[in-house]
Design a protein around this motif. Sequence first.
Motif, PDB file in Angstrom:
ATOM      1  N   GLY A   1      -6.886   5.244   3.614  1.00 57.31           N
ATOM      2  CA  GLY A   1      -7.025   4.122   2.676  1.00 57.31           C
ATOM      3  C   GLY A   1      -8.424   4.183   1.729  1.00 57.31           C
ATOM      4  O   GLY A   1      -8.933   3.460   0.995  1.00 57.31           O
ATOM      5  N   VAL A   2      -9.361   5.302   2.142  1.00 58.71           N
ATOM      6  CA  VAL A   2     -10.536   5.636   1.654  1.00 58.71           C
ATOM      7  C   VAL A   2     -10.417   6.477   0.194  1.00 58.71           C
ATOM      8  O   VAL A   2      -9.533   7.260   0.382  1.00 58.71           O
TER       9      VAL A   2
ATOM     10  N   ARG B   1     -10.812   9.237  -2.749  1.00 56.57           N
ATOM     11  CA  ARG B   1     -10.832  10.649  -2.557  1.00 56.57           C
ATOM     12  C   ARG B   1     -12.351  11.324  -2.598  1.00 56.57           C
ATOM     13  O   ARG B   1     -12.851  11.816  -1.536  1.00 56.57           O
TER      14      ARG B   1
ATOM     15  N   SER C   1      -2.571   0.854  -4.513  1.00 59.31           N
ATOM     16  CA  SER C   1      -3.243   1.829  -3.533  1.00 59.31           C
ATOM     17  C   SER C   1      -4.408   2.527  -3.984  1.00 59.31           C
ATOM     18  O   SER C   1      -4.721   2.222  -5.252  1.00 59.31           O
ATOM     19  N   ALA C   2      -4.997   3.214  -3.281  1.00 59.92           N
ATOM     20  CA  ALA C   2      -6.328   3.763  -3.671  1.00 59.92           C
ATOM     21  C   ALA C   2      -5.976   5.114  -4.121  1.00 59.92           C
ATOM     22  O   ALA C   2      -6.772   5.772  -4.818  1.00 59.92           O
ATOM     23  N   SER C   3      -4.932   5.770  -4.180  1.00 55.59           N
ATOM     24  CA  SER C   3      -4.456   7.013  -4.400  1.00 55.59           C
ATOM     25  C   SER C   3      -4.349   7.092  -5.915  1.00 55.59           C
ATOM     26  O   SER C   3      -3.794   6.312  -6.688  1.00 55.59           O
ATOM     27  N   LYS C   4      -4.799   8.149  -6.538  1.00 54.22           N
ATOM     28  CA  LYS C   4      -4.767   8.785  -7.996  1.00 54.22           C
ATOM     29  C   LYS C   4      -3.359   9.512  -8.248  1.00 54.22           C
ATOM     30  O   LYS C   4      -3.160   9.607  -9.180  1.00 54.22           O
ATOM     31  N   ASN C   5      -2.723   9.546  -6.986  1.00 52.09           N
ATOM     32  CA  ASN C   5      -1.332  10.351  -7.003  1.00 52.09           C
ATOM     33  C   ASN C   5      -0.029   9.582  -6.801  1.00 52.09           C
ATOM     34  O   ASN C   5       1.002   9.929  -6.494  1.00 52.09           O
TER      35      ASN C   5
ATOM     36  N   ASP D   1       0.992  -1.248   0.006  1.00 49.59           N
ATOM     37  CA  ASP D   1       0.185   0.001   0.077  1.00 49.59           C
ATOM     38  C   ASP D   1       0.969   0.991   0.057  1.00 49.59           C
ATOM     39  O   ASP D   1       2.108   1.225   0.268  1.00 49.59           O
TER      40      ASP D   1
ATOM     41  N   ASP E   1      -0.073   4.989   0.978  1.00 49.41           N
ATOM     42  CA  ASP E   1      -0.275   6.202   2.270  1.00 49.41           C
ATOM     43  C   ASP E   1      -0.231   5.266   3.435  1.00 49.41           C
ATOM     44  O   ASP E   1      -1.008   4.401   3.536  1.00 49.41           O
TER      45      ASP E   1
HETATM   46  P1  B16 Z   1      -5.738  10.545  -3.845  1.00 55.07           P
HETATM   47  P2  B16 Z   1      -3.514   4.162   0.260  1.00 55.07           P
HETATM   48  C1  B16 Z   1      -5.095   6.426   0.005  1.00 55.07           C
HETATM   49  O1  B16 Z   1      -4.133   5.799  -0.143  1.00 55.07           O
HETATM   50  C2  B16 Z   1      -5.177   7.367   1.269  1.00 55.07           C
HETATM   51  O2  B16 Z   1      -5.063   6.482   2.687  1.00 55.07           O
HETATM   52  C3  B16 Z   1      -6.345   7.970   1.631  1.00 55.07           C
HETATM   53  O3  B16 Z   1      -6.553   8.948   2.714  1.00 55.07           O
HETATM   54  C4  B16 Z   1      -6.570   8.975   0.502  1.00 55.07           C
HETATM   55  O4  B16 Z   1      -8.027   9.479   0.243  1.00 55.07           O
HETATM   56  C5  B16 Z   1      -6.571   7.844  -1.082  1.00 55.07           C
HETATM   57  O5  B16 Z   1      -5.462   7.268  -0.974  1.00 55.07           O
HETATM   58  C6  B16 Z   1      -6.911   8.785  -2.267  1.00 55.07           C
HETATM   59  O6  B16 Z   1      -5.800   9.605  -2.560  1.00 55.07           O
HETATM   60  O7  B16 Z   1      -6.523  11.839  -3.325  1.00 55.07           O
HETATM   61  O8  B16 Z   1      -4.412  10.897  -3.737  1.00 55.07           O
HETATM   62  O9  B16 Z   1      -6.316   9.912  -4.821  1.00 55.07           O
HETATM   63  O10 B16 Z   1      -3.583   4.422   1.729  1.00 55.07           O
HETATM   64  O11 B16 Z   1      -4.528   3.585  -0.401  1.00 55.07           O
HETATM   65  O12 B16 Z   1      -2.286   4.178  -0.677  1.00 55.07           O
END
Ligand code: B16
Length: 215
Positions: free
Chosen positions: A46-47, A49, A114-118, A9, A11
């Motif tokens: 982990g949630v 955006r 990861s859930a992040s788009k960044n 993961d 973040d």
């Molecule tokens: P973004 P992970 C998650 O990352 C974060 O834990 C979570 O707080 C955030 O809202 C989500 O990514 C979306 O991130 O805004 O950058 O797309 O823990 O799955 O790596």
Amino acid sequence: MNNKAFIFDLDGVIVDTAKYHFLAWKKIANQLGINFTEEHNELLKGVSRIRSLDIILELGKKEATQEEKNMWLKQKNEDYLSQLADMDDREILPGVFEVLKFLKDNNQPIALGSASKNARPILEKTGILSYFDAIVDGNDVTNAKPDPEVFLIAAKLLNVKPENAVVFEDSVAGIQAANIANMISIGIGDKTILHEAKYVFQDFTVISEQFLKEL
Ligand code: B16
Ligand code: MG
């Protein structure tokens, strides 16, 4: 080493970006007159955006149009990205680099889940992008954790069966996703919170090479 694949993961596992997410969401919440604390921020780990914004609106009992939501989502992300502008390898959490290097030296496949788009710019800025054989992030999935989609796609890309995939996660939803996928879940953080994980470590500095070898 046994033939395993390792899914990380982002973040809370590789970098601690929760603090930057918090500051950016806090600005939106202040604008809307919603009280948003660091405790509330735990609910967003982990949630996705979009779901994070909905949780904040629910906390403040506020309704919003899709147009307003889109505007706040854009504003939040721009603010978050501006905070990441100066990010470098100092942001990598303790012990992570050593574990990545050990796995690479032992020819173990590595993916990001990861859930992040960044995710990509963060891996680039911290200088560890080349360690990953596959990257699955918020741009590739339709179902958020605890749905196992993100980890199943990662295992497929690495060409391993789910039962041979090891997942490092800091969120409860992420541990549940790994368990549902029939993968070996390793919690990074508090044992009492992550009790559903097969193993839990406070951080990567306490994960030994022997442990990784014997998985
Ligand atoms: P973004 P992970 C998650 O990352 C974060 O834990 C979570 O707080 C955030 O809202 C989500 O990514 C979306 O991130 O805004 O950058 O797309 O823990 O799955 O790596
Ligand atoms: Mg996380």
